[in-house]
Scaffold this motif. Structure first.
Motif, PDB file in Angstrom:
ATOM      1  N   ALA A  14       0.834  -1.206   0.000  1.00 32.62           N
ATOM      2  CA  ALA A  14       0.000   0.000   0.000  1.00 32.62           C
ATOM      3  C   ALA A  14       0.868   1.255   0.000  1.00 32.62           C
ATOM      4  O   ALA A  14       0.570   2.236  -0.701  1.00 32.62           O
ATOM      5  N   THR A  18       0.957   3.842  -3.139  1.00 35.72           N
ATOM      6  CA  THR A  18       0.596   5.237  -2.866  1.00 35.72           C
ATOM      7  C   THR A  18       1.692   6.190  -3.314  1.00 35.72           C
ATOM      8  O   THR A  18       1.423   7.236  -3.928  1.00 35.72           O
ATOM      9  N   PHE A 178      -3.029   0.235   5.697  1.00 38.73           N
ATOM     10  CA  PHE A 178      -3.692  -0.508   4.632  1.00 38.73           C
ATOM     11  C   PHE A 178      -5.171  -0.145   4.554  1.00 38.73           C
ATOM     12  O   PHE A 178      -5.727   0.013   3.459  1.00 38.73           O
ATOM     13  N   PHE A 181      -5.609   3.052   2.832  1.00 34.03           N
ATOM     14  CA  PHE A 181      -5.370   2.893   1.401  1.00 34.03           C
ATOM     15  C   PHE A 181      -6.539   2.201   0.704  1.00 34.03           C
ATOM     16  O   PHE A 181      -7.052   2.683  -0.313  1.00 34.03           O
TER      17      PHE A 181
END
Length: 427
Positions: A14, A18, A178, A181
């Motif tokens: 994640a 990102t 997570f 995300f």
């Protein structure tokens, strides 16, 4: 923690996703230049080129951030004031369904009409609005990144509120990063009861901004060369039609995995509001800097490819949506189905008997038609074709796993009947 099944390789994945998607949005600006895409200086020394570009560039501009906030707020206002039916979504895990106000087409037509009026009234390609968008493209990228991070953080905090609200299965992991995300809450509605932020962002601000950026790039080509190339016209027509078609078929989005299954976190927030308008407009930005002339044969070839892709995409999606919403309709009533133990039926003939995601094939064929008009002077304009193939393959895998959990043994029977995943006879 080990008992939770993570996607994207969990929290480390994640973080990497990102970071990387944010960096890529900036690279689309720094690597598309009139002197080469990427420029020779980057090819000889990538780090030196990027360090120099960053040190000589202004990344943040408060008026541009304010302009995007005003634009986002205006789209919310149009959702509220423009007419549109309240339509129920699919039944969710809690046995209930949400209501959605559908007026995305009215919203986009209103915005495009206002922009057309301003363009005609204030001087065409030289209208300050188009000039501003071109000159502040880098600032817009920063504004979108900041907004997406802020909105994702707000949504995560909002999902922690007490009281009943439906959480997404994937967003209840032990990792806050997570969950931020992937998204904790399934359908957050912090502003208005009918304003589902996920479906709103899926179809409205980002998609419309994509076309606005395309028009801005077209106006730059007209302003600097005195004409608009056939390649630029084609890309604008293809992508503009795609957006308006999505808005016209807005009810179909309510049955997609994004709406029914995925939480609304940074993955979807950034994808809808930053990744889509910035990376999907690469073709027109490149053509604004490097005009390409196709000629009659080139135009006809690209038109044929896009027409084929659109036919597969729209016909298959319309068939699926009609079957889900009105299975007794004569257009789908004759199709063969597989009865599942859940009480629902799976299509095993028609478009959906050829492959499990035949619509993905149509979508990918259209992607080629959007990229081919840029010629073969750079691989960067074909980034979308490669990225989209990876996205569709990953999405197909996610959907397959979700359906296996949902249907159990019946899904194995279905896979033996409909053998191909996306492309019949190949995959």
């Amino acid at each position: 923690m080990a008992s939770h099944k993570y996607e994207f390789f969990g929290p480390p994945g994640a973080f990497v996703v990102t970071t990387s998607i944010s960096i890529i949005t900036y690279l689309t600006y720094f690597l598309l230049t009139p002197s080469g895409s990427p420029p020779p200086a980057f090819l000889s020394s990538p780090l030196t080129y990027l360090q120099t570009a960053l040190s000589t560039s202004s990344l943040f501009h408060l008026p541009t951030l304010a302009l995007f906030l005003a634009y986002f707020g205006f789209t919310v206002l149009l959702q509220y004031i423009l007419p549109g039916p309240l339509v129920p979504g699919v039944v969710l895990a809690n046995g209930k369904h949400n209501l959605y106000k559908l007026n995305a087409l009215y919203t986009s037509l209103t915005i495009f009409s206002l922009l057309a009026g301003a363009t005609l009234f204030f001087g065409g390609a030289n209208w300050v609005g188009w000039v501003y968008l071109w000159d502040h493209h880098l600032h817009l990228i920063t504004a979108l990144n900041l907004f997406c991070i802020s909105l994702s953080t707000f949504l995560y905090i909002y999902s922690l509120r007490p009281g009943p609200h439906l959480l997404a299965e994937g967003g209840t992991s032990p990792s806050p990063l997570f969950n931020w995300f992937i998204g904790r809450e399934l359908n957050p509605r912090p502003l208005l009861s009918f304003l589902d932020l996920k479906s709103f962002c899926e179809l409205r601000p980002g998609l419309t901004l994509w076309i606005i950026l395309n028009i801005s790039n077209t106006m730059h080509q007209l302003r600097t060369t005195g004409s608009i190339t056939d390649s630029m016209i084609l890309v604008n027509l293809f992508q503009g039609w795609y957006v308006l078609d999505s808005h016209f078929h807005e009810p179909a989005v309510l049955t997609t995995m994004d709406i029914t299954t995925d939480g609304f976190g940074h993955m979807l927030v950034f994808g809808d509001l930053a990744w889509l308008p910035i990376t999907y407009s690469i073709q027109t930005r490149y053509l604004a800097l490097n005009p390409v002339h196709l000629g009659p044969l080139g135009v006809l070839s690209v038109l044929a490819i896009n027409g084929l892709g659109y036919y597969i995409f729209r016909a298959s999606n319309s068939q699926k949506n009609l079957f889900r919403t009105n299975p007794s309709d004569p257009k789908v009533a004759h199709l063969k189905t597989l009865q599942t133990k859940r009480g629902t039926k799976l299509l095993i003939s028609g478009w959906w008997g050829t492959s499990r995601h035949i619509n993905y094939l149509g979508d990918w064929v259209m992607a080629w038609a959007w990229c081919l008009p840029t010629g073969f002077g750079t691989p960067l304009t074909y980034f979308y074709v490669v990225y989209f193939a990876i996205l569709l393959l990953h999405r197909e895998r996610r959907d397959d796993e979700a359906c296996e959990r949902k249907y159990g043994e019946d899904w194995g029977v279905y896979r033996r009947i409909v053998r191909w995943r996306i492309m019949p006879g190949v995959y």
